[in-house]
Design an enzyme around this catalytic site. Structure first.
Site, PDB file in Angstrom:
ATOM      1  N   TRP A  11      10.989  15.715 -36.448  1.00 48.80           N
ATOM      2  CA  TRP A  11      10.982  14.574 -35.540  1.00 48.80           C
ATOM      3  C   TRP A  11      10.113  13.422 -36.026  1.00 48.80           C
ATOM      4  CZ3 TRP A  11      12.581  12.835 -31.834  1.00 48.80           C
ATOM      5  CH2 TRP A  11      12.063  12.437 -30.465  1.00 48.80           C
ATOM      6  N   GLY A 145       8.399  13.486 -24.282  1.00 47.63           N
ATOM      7  CA  GLY A 145       9.716  13.378 -23.474  1.00 47.63           C
ATOM      8  C   GLY A 145      10.628  14.544 -23.865  1.00 47.63           C
ATOM      9  N   SER A 147      13.298  15.886 -25.921  1.00 52.44           N
ATOM     10  CA  SER A 147      14.053  15.365 -26.992  1.00 52.44           C
ATOM     11  C   SER A 147      13.837  16.142 -28.337  1.00 52.44           C
ATOM     12  CB  SER A 147      13.119  13.989 -27.699  1.00 52.44           C
ATOM     13  OG  SER A 147      11.712  14.255 -27.764  1.00 52.44           O
ATOM     14  N   LYS A 200       4.583  23.081 -21.719  1.00 52.57           N
ATOM     15  CA  LYS A 200       6.040  23.275 -21.735  1.00 52.57           C
ATOM     16  C   LYS A 200       6.560  24.245 -22.817  1.00 52.57           C
ATOM     17  CE  LYS A 200       7.802  20.504 -25.002  1.00 52.57           C
ATOM     18  NZ  LYS A 200       8.572  20.526 -26.313  1.00 52.57           N
ATOM     19  N   SER A 263      15.803  24.892 -28.882  1.00 52.84           N
ATOM     20  CA  SER A 263      14.130  25.122 -28.899  1.00 52.84           C
ATOM     21  C   SER A 263      13.689  26.018 -29.677  1.00 52.84           C
ATOM     22  CB  SER A 263      13.906  25.489 -27.419  1.00 52.84           C
ATOM     23  OG  SER A 263      12.665  25.751 -27.407  1.00 52.84           O
TER      24      SER A 263
END
EC number: 1.1.1.94
Length: 340
Positions: A11, A145, A147, A200, A263
């Site tokens: 990231w 967000g 991504s 999440k 994910s």
């Protein structure tokens, strides 16, 4: 604009690439904790460990070593480390005499702080709460967000939320990243944005588990919807705005992480459904799956706030091996009827 990204994982590297591509031609420095990784990235012009196949532009400055000398010219500092390392990084910045006054400091991590040896009774702190303890004088915010790092690195369209109580921090993130393929929405609700990014991940484990058991699309839709309700209840109890969870950092990030094949947290749930043990799964991932490390802390925080989170509780039981998959599903389905 001088952008300093601290942390060369997937990231952090993707965010550095996004800043490099901005039409304003920012000067971007990416710092790697491991000197060997920085050397390899310089030689290969690629982060083969985390983003293989993605070319790093010659304009991206790759460094390692001491952080303090890098701060003196920074207009924006991005912390791209896991939440478990946030306390140490903020302490480093607080004590660095070279950090310019009022320089925005923004974190990318999505999670809550787990217990550690030097403060074992404190758990479940959101990033802004960690900052308030160790570096209250910094002007900070969060960039979050829906991504996946790979898609941002591939320059695919992405929308993110720049959240901070300081308008100057929001504006710095807009100036650094808002461009043709990256759209930035400003928000004052750091609590909601941070909590959405943390919870999440836990819910994505549950959804992956649901898919792995082949419970069907109806069950998946119900799980995501009720998971959003859990997230919102906890957020409001902690001072977040309920509308935040209807936006990019809430439902947007939840849908992406719970259903997207990239994910890591969803993959944890899928592999648990296949009967793999948690150590086997973690050793196979190669990346951090924050939901595994923050599920218990999220549940503890909810318990302290008097908020019911049955899906999160089921995930914790699953991760701890406290109940069989069949029992967890049965307990969720057997809950008393309630109004939506």
């Amino acid at each position: 604009m001088q952008v300093l990204v601290l942390g060369a994982g997937a990231w952090g590297t993707a965010v550095a690439l996004a800043a490099c591509r901005h039409p304003a031609a920012h000067q971007v420095t990416l710092w790697a904790r491991n000197p060997a990784q920085a050397d390899a990235m310089r030689q290969q012009r690629s982060n083969t460990q985390y983003l293989p196949g993605i070319a790093l532009p010659d304009t991206l400055h790759l460094v390692s070593g001491a952080i303090a000398p890098l701060l003196s010219t920074a207009d924006l500092v991005i912390l791209a480390t896991p939440v478990s390392a946030l306390r140490a990084m903020l302490t480093t910045l607080r004590t660095a005499p070279t950090l310019p006054p009022h320089c925005p400091v923004v974190w990318l991590c999505k999670g809550v702080e787990p217990p550690a040896g030097d403060h074992p009774v404190i758990t479940g702190l959101l990033p802004h709460e960690v900052q308030a303890q160790v570096a209250p004088g910094l002007r900070t915010g969060v960039l979050s967000g829906p991504s996946f790092a790979l898609e941002v690195a591939q320059d695919k369209p992405t929308a993110l939320v720049a959240a901070s109580p300081h308008p100057a921090v929001q504006q710095a993130l807009l100036a650094a990243f808002h461009s043709g393929t990256v759209r930035i929405y400003a928000n004052e609700d750091s609590i909601g944005v941070e909590l959405g990014g943390a919870v999440k991940n836990v819910l994505a484990i549950a959804t992956g588990f649901c898919d792995g058991l082949e419970l069907g699309l109806n069950a998946r839709a119900a799980l995501v919807t009720r998971g959003l309700a859990e997230m919102t209840r906890l957020g409001v109890a902690l001072g977040a705005k309920p509308e935040t969870f209807m936006g990019m950092a809430g439902v947007g990030d939840l849908v992406l992480t719970a259903t997207g094949n990239l994910s890591r947290n969803r993959k944890v749930g899928l592999l648990l459904a296949q009967g793999l043990t948690l150590p086997q799964i973690l050793s196979s991932l190669g990346h951090v799956a924050e939901g595994v490390y923050c599920a218990r802390a999220v549940l503890q925080r909810a318990t302290q706030a008097g908020v019911e989170m049955p899906i999160t509780q089921g995930v914790v039981q699953l991760l701890d091996g406290q109940a069989s998959p069949a029992r967890i599903v049965q307990e969720l389905l057997a809950r008393e009827p309630a109004q939506e």
